[in-house]
Design an enzyme around this catalytic site. Structure first.
Site, PDB file in Angstrom:
ATOM      1  N   GLY A  49      13.572  -2.779  -0.707  1.00 16.04           N
ATOM      2  CA  GLY A  49      12.303  -2.668  -1.417  1.00 16.04           C
ATOM      3  C   GLY A  49      11.114  -2.953  -0.519  1.00 16.04           C
ATOM      4  O   GLY A  49      10.065  -2.291  -0.619  1.00 16.04           O
ATOM      5  N   ASP A  50      11.264  -3.919   0.379  1.00 18.22           N
ATOM      6  CA  ASP A  50      10.192  -4.257   1.326  1.00 18.22           C
ATOM      7  C   ASP A  50       9.947  -3.096   2.284  1.00 18.22           C
ATOM      8  O   ASP A  50       8.807  -2.817   2.665  1.00 18.22           O
ATOM      9  CB  ASP A  50      10.557  -5.514   2.114  1.00 18.22           C
ATOM     10  CG  ASP A  50      11.021  -6.642   1.209  1.00 18.22           C
ATOM     11  OD1 ASP A  50      10.470  -6.767   0.102  1.00 18.22           O
ATOM     12  OD2 ASP A  50      11.948  -7.377   1.601  1.00 18.22           O
TER      13      ASP A  50
END
Length: 305
Positions: A250-251
């Site tokens: 997600g990052d």
């Protein structure tokens, strides 16, 4: 300049096992110690893409020094607030097809520590972009991100937000420029069920219209993502591949969107690059490489709705 804020960083201690047996002595096949935290991961991926950033947040003790040393080695600039207590350690056990996480206790962030962070942000200008990512330690109020986004908005600074739960519900009141909830977090925001793409688009449009959030990227792991902006809606299907690492995916998507948006100001290209970056990390043992992202980019199916 891009700044990332990690209020609750950690040293991630990743342990690979053949099998995890509770109550027994388990011997690792290999292990890895990394500077962790969502904002820090965004800085790391931006550096991989050749985009400079400055990492902000709170670190302390020998574990805090480990994080600073790791960023120094990666040539990532940082300007953390120094705490009295040690930064937490998160243990991630990987055995066969299962992952078990043990998240450590966060250090206490006192009012004077938070004031130092606010002082650093007060020196930024409208040309800067700030990424606020990850959970909040229990010593900070749940409305902390809302307060920081409001401060940034007053200075004309765009904010990129990636968090969940009450901190997300509070922060959207301040209208960050970009948020990246997953479909479950989106449903929780409005207390509704999400059963299909139409439900996701309907709720994401509410974030555009009611909360004045320009960019909403709803991630759905292997099912890709849906981007909803003020003037366009895009369905993105993730490339096929074997997921071996959920940490940092997600990052990587956040970093990918920001990187390509800074370069092109094209939301479709930014969203496509975000999905490719998230997938590349998911398919890798560690964070993605630029080459892996570029390879997967052409396998991200893009449909304008």
């Amino acid at each position: 300049m891009i700044y990332t804020i990690t209020c609750n960083p950690a040293v991630d201690y990743v342990v690979q096992l053949e099998h995890f047996q509770p109550g027994q002595i388990n011997r690792s096949k290999r292990d890895l110690k990394e500077a962790g935290g969502k904002g820090i991961n965004v800085s790391r991926v931006l550096e991989i893409f050749g985009e400079k950033s400055i990492a902000l947040g709170f670190v302390g003790g020998f574990t805090g020094k480990f994080i600073e040393d790791a960023l120094n080695e990666a040539k990532i600039e940082h300007d953390f607030v120094s705490l009295k207590e040690d930064t937490r350690i998160n243990v991630k056990l990987k055995a066969a097809t299962e992952e078990t996480e043990i998240n450590g206790t966060s250090p206490t962030i006192e009012e004077k520590d938070y004031a130092q962070l606010v002082e650093k942000l007060s020196k930024l200008s409208a040309d800067d972009v700030v990424v606020l990512a990850g959970s909040l330690p229990s010593s900070l109020p749940k409305e902390t991100y809302r307060s920081l986004v409001s401060l940034l908005n007053e200075k004309g600074i765009k904010s990129i937000l990636d968090t969940s739960g009450v901190p997300l519900k509070e922060a959207i009141q301040a209208s960050p420029a970009f948020i990246k909830p997953n479909h479950i977090e989106l449903a929780e925001l409005f207390g509704e069920e999400v059963q299909n793409d139409q439900d996701i688009v309907r709720l994401a449009k509410r974030l555009n219209e009611e909360y004045n959030i320009d960019h909403v990227l709803i991630s759905m792991a292997k099912d890709g993502a849906i981007y909803v902006g003020q003037d366009q809606i895009i369905r993105l299907r993730a490339p096929k591949g074997k997921a071996v690492n959920s940490v940092g995916a997600g990052d990587s998507a956040v970093a990918g969107f920001l990187y390509k948006w800074q370069e092109t100001k094209d939301a479709k290209k930014a969203a496509q690059f975000a999905v490719a970056a998230g997938s590349a990390t998911a398919f890798s043992a560690i964070l993605c490489t630029k080459e892996e992202v570029d390879t997967l980019l052409h396998h991200v199916e893009v449909q304008t709705l």
